[in-house]
Design a protein around this motif. Sequence first.
Motif, PDB file in Angstrom:
ATOM      1  N   GLN A 161      -0.178 -10.578   7.024  1.00  0.00           N
ATOM      2  CA  GLN A 161       0.026 -11.625   6.031  1.00  0.00           C
ATOM      3  C   GLN A 161       1.015 -12.655   6.572  1.00  0.00           C
ATOM      4  OE1 GLN A 161       3.216 -12.024   4.662  1.00  0.00           O
ATOM      5  NE2 GLN A 161       4.056 -10.207   5.646  1.00  0.00           N
ATOM      6  N   GLY A 207      -5.039 -10.854   8.065  1.00  0.00           N
ATOM      7  CA  GLY A 207      -4.093 -10.579   6.994  1.00  0.00           C
ATOM      8  C   GLY A 207      -4.192 -11.649   5.915  1.00  0.00           C
ATOM      9  N   GLN A 250      -1.472 -13.299  -1.490  1.00  0.00           N
ATOM     10  CA  GLN A 250      -0.374 -12.342  -1.547  1.00  0.00           C
ATOM     11  C   GLN A 250       0.825 -12.891  -2.307  1.00  0.00           C
ATOM     12  OE1 GLN A 250       2.141 -11.702   1.819  1.00  0.00           O
ATOM     13  NE2 GLN A 250       2.311  -9.497   1.475  1.00  0.00           N
ATOM     14  N   SER A 266       6.629  -7.577   3.072  1.00  0.00           N
ATOM     15  CA  SER A 266       6.519  -7.095   4.456  1.00  0.00           C
ATOM     16  C   SER A 266       6.893  -5.622   4.579  1.00  0.00           C
ATOM     17  CB  SER A 266       7.396  -7.939   5.393  1.00  0.00           C
ATOM     18  OG  SER A 266       6.918  -9.257   5.486  1.00  0.00           O
ATOM     19  N   ALA A 273       5.496  -1.912   4.026  1.00  0.00           N
ATOM     20  CA  ALA A 273       4.340  -1.068   3.744  1.00  0.00           C
ATOM     21  C   ALA A 273       4.740   0.390   3.939  1.00  0.00           C
ATOM     22  CB  ALA A 273       3.177  -1.459   4.656  1.00  0.00           C
ATOM     23  N   THR A 309       5.689  -4.047  -4.235  1.00  0.00           N
ATOM     24  CA  THR A 309       5.156  -4.647  -3.013  1.00  0.00           C
ATOM     25  C   THR A 309       3.918  -5.461  -3.357  1.00  0.00           C
ATOM     26  OG1 THR A 309       3.697  -2.782  -2.518  1.00  0.00           O
ATOM     27  CG2 THR A 309       5.936  -2.683  -1.617  1.00  0.00           C
ATOM     28  N   TRP A 328       0.404  -6.602  -1.356  1.00  0.00           N
ATOM     29  CA  TRP A 328      -0.447  -6.493  -0.171  1.00  0.00           C
ATOM     30  C   TRP A 328      -1.899  -6.569  -0.620  1.00  0.00           C
ATOM     31  CZ3 TRP A 328       1.488  -6.693   4.632  1.00  0.00           C
ATOM     32  CH2 TRP A 328       2.762  -6.192   4.911  1.00  0.00           C
ATOM     33  N   TYR A 347      -3.481  -0.447   0.367  1.00  0.00           N
ATOM     34  CA  TYR A 347      -2.552   0.688   0.399  1.00  0.00           C
ATOM     35  C   TYR A 347      -3.329   1.932   0.810  1.00  0.00           C
ATOM     36  CZ  TYR A 347       0.221  -2.491  -2.509  1.00  0.00           C
ATOM     37  OH  TYR A 347       0.897  -3.581  -2.987  1.00  0.00           O
ATOM     38  N   SER A 386      -1.314   1.649   6.524  1.00  0.00           N
ATOM     39  CA  SER A 386      -0.664   0.505   5.883  1.00  0.00           C
ATOM     40  C   SER A 386      -1.535  -0.737   6.009  1.00  0.00           C
ATOM     41  CB  SER A 386       0.707   0.239   6.521  1.00  0.00           C
ATOM     42  OG  SER A 386       0.549  -0.194   7.861  1.00  0.00           O
ATOM     43  N   ASP A 387      -1.162  -1.789   5.303  1.00  0.00           N
ATOM     44  CA  ASP A 387      -1.950  -3.020   5.261  1.00  0.00           C
ATOM     45  C   ASP A 387      -2.131  -3.669   6.633  1.00  0.00           C
ATOM     46  OD1 ASP A 387      -2.185  -6.078   5.024  1.00  0.00           O
ATOM     47  OD2 ASP A 387      -2.714  -5.457   3.003  1.00  0.00           O
TER      48      ASP A 387
END
Length: 418
Positions: free
Chosen positions: A147, A161, A167, A272, A274, A291, A293, A296, A322-323
């Motif tokens: 991201q 991302g 996001q 940021s 994760a 969070t 994202w 997950y 994680s993302d």
Amino acid sequence: MRLTKRGVAAPTAIVAVGLLLTACGSRSGDETTFAATESCVDTSGDTIKVGSLNSLTGTMAISEVTVRDSIALAVDQINADGGVMGKQIEVVGEDGASDPAKFREKAEKLVRDDCVAAVFGGWTSASRKAMLPVFESNNALLYYPVQYEGLESSPNIFYSGATTNQQIVPALDYLKEEGITSIYLVGSDYVFPRTANDIIKAYATANDIEVLGEDYVPLSGSADFSTILNKVRSAQPDAIFNTLNGDANVAFFNEYANVGLEAATTPVMSVSIAEEEVASIGVDNIEGQLTAWNYYQTVDTPENAAFVAAYKDRYGQQKPTSDPMEAAYTSVFLWRASVEEAGSFDVDAVRDSAGGVSFDAPEGTVVIDGENNHLTKTSRIGVINSTGLIDTVWESEGPIDPDPYLTSYDWAEGLGGN
């Protein structure tokens, strides 16, 4: 996991941005030319080289080692399935060492000396912007899995991302719906947090949210957060918006607990952090925090169940997904699909064929937007639970079209792309 190509109608506002866009709000004209340097990619043998460029040392290693691992997993699965156009993928790995200059140097090596067909990697926006001229001047391809702050669209980068409207904007919408009327901004001192916070402040002004403070620390875990968090405690914001990266988050949440702040009264929204970072920070210091994202480990899809099982079988049952690592994994499959759609490893052919290519990814189906090289993505807000995993508490009704220049938001006018 299915790979297909779809006809995707891009929103009018996105089409207006145009294909040829470059760094942070700038746009290159139709006269832009590629292939200033002739490609040295060798397609004559039974293998094809790709690059994996991640921080394996330094402050960002906490996040990027697992991205390297997920790229390797995707390559192995593709090779077991016959490779790409009948060729086995050979990975050339490099360490960006958490240093943008090193990322640029290694990108140049991969493209010019190792003659890779594509590079997968990067994390910080500083590393991406350092690499961008290398890929544009050599007409090579970078698949960037994290991201970021938006306001960019390069014809030589595929962004797997989230961009801002997938996001950060949903995170702000969620906080607003939860009754948040004041926030405090804390971030690392480089491109992503500063640009993201400019966007957050524009949103806040338009939505009657007061920004009570804004502080930055060097991109290093050695930062001292005692002064900043005492300022936060005195300001009494409804929430903190966190754009820290790397192991600075460990020091931040340790001090957050030390000064007596709690998720129940002063929640932190992080963009940021994760599952991998949760383990390093310590669940006791971060349970209950928010969070934002697109993926997950707890996402309930058959594709994710298979991905999580394969990753844990390879790297250890205690290792979370994680993302960013899921986005990196997905990007390798999208590259293969784009190459096979083009029937060629040629960069121009791959780029021209990529629009509409889709993949049933662990996060859900994603589609490449051929106008800006970003993906459609589902937005998810999560809460960190007592096991260190993240539970979804809100998600968008479906995949959100990428809008890297925020052209569909009146409040974003003048930020760099409108």
